[in-house]
Motif scaffolding. Sequence first.
Motif, PDB file in Angstrom:
ATOM      1  N   THR A  63       0.648  -1.105  -0.125  1.00 55.97           N
ATOM      2  CA  THR A  63       0.728  -0.071  -0.023  1.00 55.97           C
ATOM      3  C   THR A  63       0.822   0.924   0.016  1.00 55.97           C
ATOM      4  O   THR A  63       1.953   1.026   0.681  1.00 55.97           O
ATOM      5  CB  THR A  63      -0.762  -0.022   1.481  1.00 55.97           C
ATOM      6  OG1 THR A  63      -1.795  -1.264   1.292  1.00 55.97           O
ATOM      7  CG2 THR A  63      -1.359   1.498   0.973  1.00 55.97           C
ATOM      8  N   HIS A  87      -2.067  -8.123  -9.409  1.00 58.56           N
ATOM      9  CA  HIS A  87      -3.200  -8.221  -8.399  1.00 58.56           C
ATOM     10  C   HIS A  87      -3.876  -6.800  -7.799  1.00 58.56           C
ATOM     11  O   HIS A  87      -2.786  -6.743  -7.058  1.00 58.56           O
ATOM     12  CB  HIS A  87      -2.434  -9.575  -7.188  1.00 58.56           C
ATOM     13  CG  HIS A  87      -2.814 -10.549  -8.096  1.00 58.56           C
ATOM     14  ND1 HIS A  87      -1.489 -11.583  -7.658  1.00 58.56           N
ATOM     15  CD2 HIS A  87      -3.021 -11.270  -8.797  1.00 58.56           C
ATOM     16  CE1 HIS A  87      -2.282 -12.618  -7.784  1.00 58.56           C
ATOM     17  NE2 HIS A  87      -2.972 -12.287  -8.972  1.00 58.56           N
ATOM     18  N   GLU A  89      -5.686  -5.913  -5.825  1.00 59.82           N
ATOM     19  CA  GLU A  89      -5.757  -5.693  -4.358  1.00 59.82           C
ATOM     20  C   GLU A  89      -4.691  -5.628  -3.327  1.00 59.82           C
ATOM     21  O   GLU A  89      -5.076  -5.809  -2.150  1.00 59.82           O
ATOM     22  CB  GLU A  89      -6.721  -7.357  -4.137  1.00 59.82           C
ATOM     23  CG  GLU A  89      -8.496  -7.132  -4.761  1.00 59.82           C
ATOM     24  CD  GLU A  89      -7.801  -8.182  -6.046  1.00 59.82           C
ATOM     25  OE1 GLU A  89      -6.927  -8.333  -6.150  1.00 59.82           O
ATOM     26  OE2 GLU A  89      -8.748  -8.305  -6.655  1.00 59.82           O
ATOM     27  N   ASP A  90      -3.912  -6.453  -4.549  1.00 59.59           N
ATOM     28  CA  ASP A  90      -2.574  -6.010  -3.279  1.00 59.59           C
ATOM     29  C   ASP A  90      -1.085  -5.039  -3.556  1.00 59.59           C
ATOM     30  O   ASP A  90      -0.680  -4.910  -2.867  1.00 59.59           O
ATOM     31  CB  ASP A  90      -1.701  -7.676  -3.290  1.00 59.59           C
ATOM     32  CG  ASP A  90      -2.441  -8.673  -3.253  1.00 59.59           C
ATOM     33  OD1 ASP A  90      -3.060  -9.077  -2.303  1.00 59.59           O
ATOM     34  OD2 ASP A  90      -2.639  -9.922  -3.950  1.00 59.59           O
ATOM     35  N   VAL A  92      -1.840  -1.347  -4.236  1.00 65.42           N
ATOM     36  CA  VAL A  92      -2.680  -0.376  -3.548  1.00 65.42           C
ATOM     37  C   VAL A  92      -2.156   1.049  -3.643  1.00 65.42           C
ATOM     38  O   VAL A  92      -1.341   1.570  -2.838  1.00 65.42           O
ATOM     39  CB  VAL A  92      -3.584  -0.305  -2.274  1.00 65.42           C
ATOM     40  CG1 VAL A  92      -4.881   0.503  -1.844  1.00 65.42           C
ATOM     41  CG2 VAL A  92      -4.591  -1.963  -1.976  1.00 65.42           C
ATOM     42  N   SER A 117      -4.599  -0.553  -7.373  1.00 65.40           N
ATOM     43  CA  SER A 117      -5.783   0.652  -7.333  1.00 65.40           C
ATOM     44  C   SER A 117      -5.972   1.792  -7.038  1.00 65.40           C
ATOM     45  O   SER A 117      -5.105   1.623  -6.384  1.00 65.40           O
ATOM     46  CB  SER A 117      -6.432  -0.607  -6.006  1.00 65.40           C
ATOM     47  OG  SER A 117      -7.200  -1.705  -5.909  1.00 65.40           O
ATOM     48  N   ILE A 143      -8.514  -1.082 -10.016  1.00 63.51           N
ATOM     49  CA  ILE A 143      -9.976  -0.685  -9.066  1.00 63.51           C
ATOM     50  C   ILE A 143      -9.792   0.651  -8.889  1.00 63.51           C
ATOM     51  O   ILE A 143      -8.795   0.908  -7.920  1.00 63.51           O
ATOM     52  CB  ILE A 143      -9.411  -1.822  -8.291  1.00 63.51           C
ATOM     53  CG1 ILE A 143      -9.769  -3.241  -7.895  1.00 63.51           C
ATOM     54  CG2 ILE A 143     -10.874  -1.551  -6.604  1.00 63.51           C
ATOM     55  CD1 ILE A 143     -10.072  -3.973  -7.271  1.00 63.51           C
ATOM     56  N   LYS A 145     -11.440   2.674  -5.468  1.00 65.07           N
ATOM     57  CA  LYS A 145     -12.488   2.846  -5.003  1.00 65.07           C
ATOM     58  C   LYS A 145     -12.413   3.341  -3.623  1.00 65.07           C
ATOM     59  O   LYS A 145     -11.936   4.067  -3.178  1.00 65.07           O
ATOM     60  CB  LYS A 145     -12.501   1.403  -3.937  1.00 65.07           C
ATOM     61  CG  LYS A 145     -13.538   0.518  -2.988  1.00 65.07           C
ATOM     62  CD  LYS A 145     -13.270  -0.893  -2.451  1.00 65.07           C
ATOM     63  CE  LYS A 145     -13.750  -1.021  -0.960  1.00 65.07           C
ATOM     64  NZ  LYS A 145     -12.958  -1.953  -0.838  1.00 65.07           N
TER      65      LYS A 145
END
Length: 205
Positions: A63, A87, A89-90, A92, A117, A143, A145
Amino acid sequence: YARTVYSGGDLFIVEDGGEGTFDLVIRCNFAPDITIGSEKFGTIQSAIDHSQNGDTIRLADKTYTGFYNRDLDLDGHSVTIESVSGHPEDCVIDCEGVTRGMVINSGETSVTLRGFSIINGAGFFTGAGLQCSGTSPDISNCIFKDNASTNAFGGGIYLSASNAVFSNCVITGNSVVSGVGASGGGIYCGGASSPTFMNCTITGN
């Protein structure tokens, strides 16, 4: 003699000589988080600033927070930014509710974003997550979000004069807050934009 009295991951505590004195040993397996080829960078913006057109900026899974890892400006650099793993989600970019995620508005001719993301973008901006003006990036497996624009357009994504292509992306939980005429919680398309969305999930905005 030396005797290891604790071992955990990359941390060791060693008793040296049996006299109750201890040494702390840290084993470092350094893997650079942000790279262009063999070059290593401390922040995403630093990598962008040092890039050449056609370069690929690769992000390790983690992150990314703080200055120069948010409010990113491609500033005319036509590059690919992608996660190493693919990925989102990993990998960010967390704006922590402080500012926007990324802006692409300086005439970049070929930009690819892939596999990460952008979350928690915020502020009095068009496109708290991503703003694209006059450019048409290729964005896949990303992503967007929980980004929120105040008194502006496009909480998640703002497009103006952009034919951006989105594939396999998730756009969720984004919003616009207050402001007469403010709209486009997930996506705002204006200024003769004609984006393409393929196999994307757009929900809860």
